[in-house]
Scaffold this motif. Sequence first.
Motif, PDB file in Angstrom:
ATOM      1  N   TYR A  16     -28.930  17.458  48.266  1.00  0.00           N
ATOM      2  CA  TYR A  16     -30.140  16.796  47.761  1.00  0.00           C
ATOM      3  C   TYR A  16     -31.025  16.427  48.956  1.00  0.00           C
ATOM      4  O   TYR A  16     -30.733  15.471  49.673  1.00  0.00           O
ATOM      5  N   PHE A  20     -35.938   9.909  51.406  1.00  0.00           N
ATOM      6  CA  PHE A  20     -35.123   8.737  51.074  1.00  0.00           C
ATOM      7  C   PHE A  20     -35.593   7.512  51.874  1.00  0.00           C
ATOM      8  O   PHE A  20     -34.850   6.912  52.627  1.00  0.00           O
ATOM      9  N   HIS A  24     -33.283   5.148  46.415  1.00  0.00           N
ATOM     10  CA  HIS A  24     -33.449   4.213  45.289  1.00  0.00           C
ATOM     11  C   HIS A  24     -32.573   4.632  44.106  1.00  0.00           C
ATOM     12  O   HIS A  24     -31.862   5.655  44.166  1.00  0.00           O
ATOM     13  N   LYS A  54     -44.930  16.385  53.910  1.00  0.00           N
ATOM     14  CA  LYS A  54     -45.535  15.053  53.866  1.00  0.00           C
ATOM     15  C   LYS A  54     -46.005  14.690  55.274  1.00  0.00           C
ATOM     16  O   LYS A  54     -45.772  13.584  55.753  1.00  0.00           O
ATOM     17  N   GLY A 115     -36.483  17.064  42.411  1.00  0.00           N
ATOM     18  CA  GLY A 115     -37.103  16.426  41.250  1.00  0.00           C
ATOM     19  C   GLY A 115     -38.297  17.237  40.766  1.00  0.00           C
ATOM     20  O   GLY A 115     -38.749  18.178  41.438  1.00  0.00           O
ATOM     21  N   ASP A 117     -41.397  16.580  40.621  1.00  0.00           N
ATOM     22  CA  ASP A 117     -42.593  16.575  41.474  1.00  0.00           C
ATOM     23  C   ASP A 117     -42.470  17.649  42.558  1.00  0.00           C
ATOM     24  O   ASP A 117     -43.440  18.362  42.853  1.00  0.00           O
ATOM     25  N   ARG A 142     -38.543  13.982  35.815  1.00  0.00           N
ATOM     26  CA  ARG A 142     -38.909  12.692  36.399  1.00  0.00           C
ATOM     27  C   ARG A 142     -40.074  12.140  35.579  1.00  0.00           C
ATOM     28  O   ARG A 142     -41.048  12.885  35.354  1.00  0.00           O
ATOM     29  N   VAL A 186     -35.356   8.266  35.135  1.00  0.00           N
ATOM     30  CA  VAL A 186     -35.492   6.968  35.801  1.00  0.00           C
ATOM     31  C   VAL A 186     -36.846   6.902  36.488  1.00  0.00           C
ATOM     32  O   VAL A 186     -37.142   7.711  37.374  1.00  0.00           O
ATOM     33  N   ALA A 190     -40.083   5.878  45.712  1.00  0.00           N
ATOM     34  CA  ALA A 190     -40.005   5.200  47.005  1.00  0.00           C
ATOM     35  C   ALA A 190     -41.375   4.634  47.382  1.00  0.00           C
ATOM     36  O   ALA A 190     -41.465   3.557  47.980  1.00  0.00           O
ATOM     37  N   THR A 191     -42.438   5.349  47.004  1.00  0.00           N
ATOM     38  CA  THR A 191     -43.798   4.869  47.316  1.00  0.00           C
ATOM     39  C   THR A 191     -44.021   3.500  46.667  1.00  0.00           C
ATOM     40  O   THR A 191     -44.498   2.563  47.311  1.00  0.00           O
TER      41      THR A 191
HETATM   42  P1  ATP Z   1     -42.036   9.135  47.665  1.00  0.00           P
HETATM   43  O1  ATP Z   1     -42.511   8.190  46.597  1.00  0.00           O
HETATM   44  O2  ATP Z   1     -42.123   8.597  49.056  1.00  0.00           O
HETATM   45  O3  ATP Z   1     -42.613  10.521  47.526  1.00  0.00           O
HETATM   46  P2  ATP Z   1     -39.586   9.738  46.252  1.00  0.00           P
HETATM   47  O4  ATP Z   1     -39.249   8.551  45.402  1.00  0.00           O
HETATM   48  O5  ATP Z   1     -40.195  10.920  45.572  1.00  0.00           O
HETATM   49  O6  ATP Z   1     -40.462   9.272  47.484  1.00  0.00           O
HETATM   50  P3  ATP Z   1     -38.085  11.425  48.012  1.00  0.00           P
HETATM   51  O7  ATP Z   1     -37.171  11.008  49.092  1.00  0.00           O
HETATM   52  O8  ATP Z   1     -39.376  12.021  48.383  1.00  0.00           O
HETATM   53  O9  ATP Z   1     -38.299  10.150  47.039  1.00  0.00           O
HETATM   54  O10 ATP Z   1     -37.320  12.339  46.976  1.00  0.00           O
HETATM   55  C1  ATP Z   1     -36.252  13.202  47.276  1.00  0.00           C
HETATM   56  C2  ATP Z   1     -36.011  14.049  46.050  1.00  0.00           C
HETATM   57  O11 ATP Z   1     -35.691  13.213  44.937  1.00  0.00           O
HETATM   58  C3  ATP Z   1     -37.241  14.859  45.612  1.00  0.00           C
HETATM   59  O12 ATP Z   1     -36.801  16.141  45.185  1.00  0.00           O
HETATM   60  C4  ATP Z   1     -37.790  14.063  44.441  1.00  0.00           C
HETATM   61  O13 ATP Z   1     -38.440  14.901  43.524  1.00  0.00           O
HETATM   62  C5  ATP Z   1     -36.519  13.491  43.829  1.00  0.00           C
HETATM   63  N1  ATP Z   1     -36.719  12.228  43.110  1.00  0.00           N
HETATM   64  C6  ATP Z   1     -37.190  11.088  43.613  1.00  0.00           C
HETATM   65  N2  ATP Z   1     -37.225  10.114  42.686  1.00  0.00           N
HETATM   66  C7  ATP Z   1     -36.758  10.666  41.544  1.00  0.00           C
HETATM   67  C8  ATP Z   1     -36.562  10.164  40.199  1.00  0.00           C
HETATM   68  N3  ATP Z   1     -36.890   8.921  39.870  1.00  0.00           N
HETATM   69  N4  ATP Z   1     -36.072  11.028  39.268  1.00  0.00           N
HETATM   70  C9  ATP Z   1     -35.770  12.309  39.620  1.00  0.00           C
HETATM   71  N5  ATP Z   1     -35.935  12.838  40.859  1.00  0.00           N
HETATM   72  C10 ATP Z   1     -36.426  12.033  41.811  1.00  0.00           C
END
Ligand code: ATP
Length: 224
Positions: A16, A20, A24, A54, A115, A117, A142, A186, A190-191
């Motif tokens: 994965y 991070f 979270h 990023k 995820g 996104d 997501r 969920v 992280a933002t």
């Molecule tokens: P940021 O908000 O900084 O972009 P993030 O919450 O997306 O951070 P990352 O560390 O960028 O966290 O995510 C790592 C991986 O986890 C990515 O593939 C992202 O799509 C996935 N991911 C993050 N949060 C979730 C969530 N709530 N549900 C499913 N996948 C997630």
Amino acid sequence: MPSLSGVTKQKQIAFYGGTFDPVHCGHLTVAKRLLKIFDLDEFIFVPAYHAPHKAENVPTSAYHRFAMLTLATQNEPRISISTLELDHGKKRYTVETLPEILEGNANSKVFFVMGADSWSEITTWRDWERVMLMTNHIVVTRPGYEITFDHVTDLVRERIIDLRDRDYVQIESDGPQIYITDSVKVDVSATEIRQDVSEDDRLDRSDDVPQEVAKYIEKYELYK
Ligand code: ATP
């Protein structure tokens, strides 16, 4: 481990990737759910030194991000953290890291997890088609992100196995596949967590990160 039939089951490991910053409960739920429904032997977080896509955001020190991942996963025997990307000490692309992962796990079935996104912007990744065809992938839904398939090529699209609304997972043995699962919903990012801390000086919703991570953020005054 040999099964009753005497045939050894191939080990299944998920990797994965991500920043991070911080880890979270969304990430942790993904790890725990996928371990269960894909019958994985191991789930490994691979924190990026600096996420190449990023580039404008400089992440928190790798030491802090690694420490938070350690605290968040220490009671989970099947979840661990790889320092593969951090050890390189510079930003790397998935197309560079994945071959190393595959080489180091040649006898296992490897899944790369992302995820919704990340999936929606996958065509911006360096050599994205090669990345998608190199190994198995699991794309996790997501909240707030729709999963569509129009942006990818036919070659990639034909490898997709859509498991949404299904209550079972069937792993195909016929070449690398891209599994889409809605088993995690969920709404945490992280933002948002960084914003909560920087604007209100606290973590608004305490269940967004494990308590140990919340304490760490406070102790080291991160995201202020
Ligand atoms: P940021 O908000 O900084 O972009 P993030 O919450 O997306 O951070 P990352 O560390 O960028 O966290 O995510 C790592 C991986 O986890 C990515 O593939 C992202 O799509 C996935 N991911 C993050 N949060 C979730 C969530 N709530 N549900 C499913 N996948 C997630």
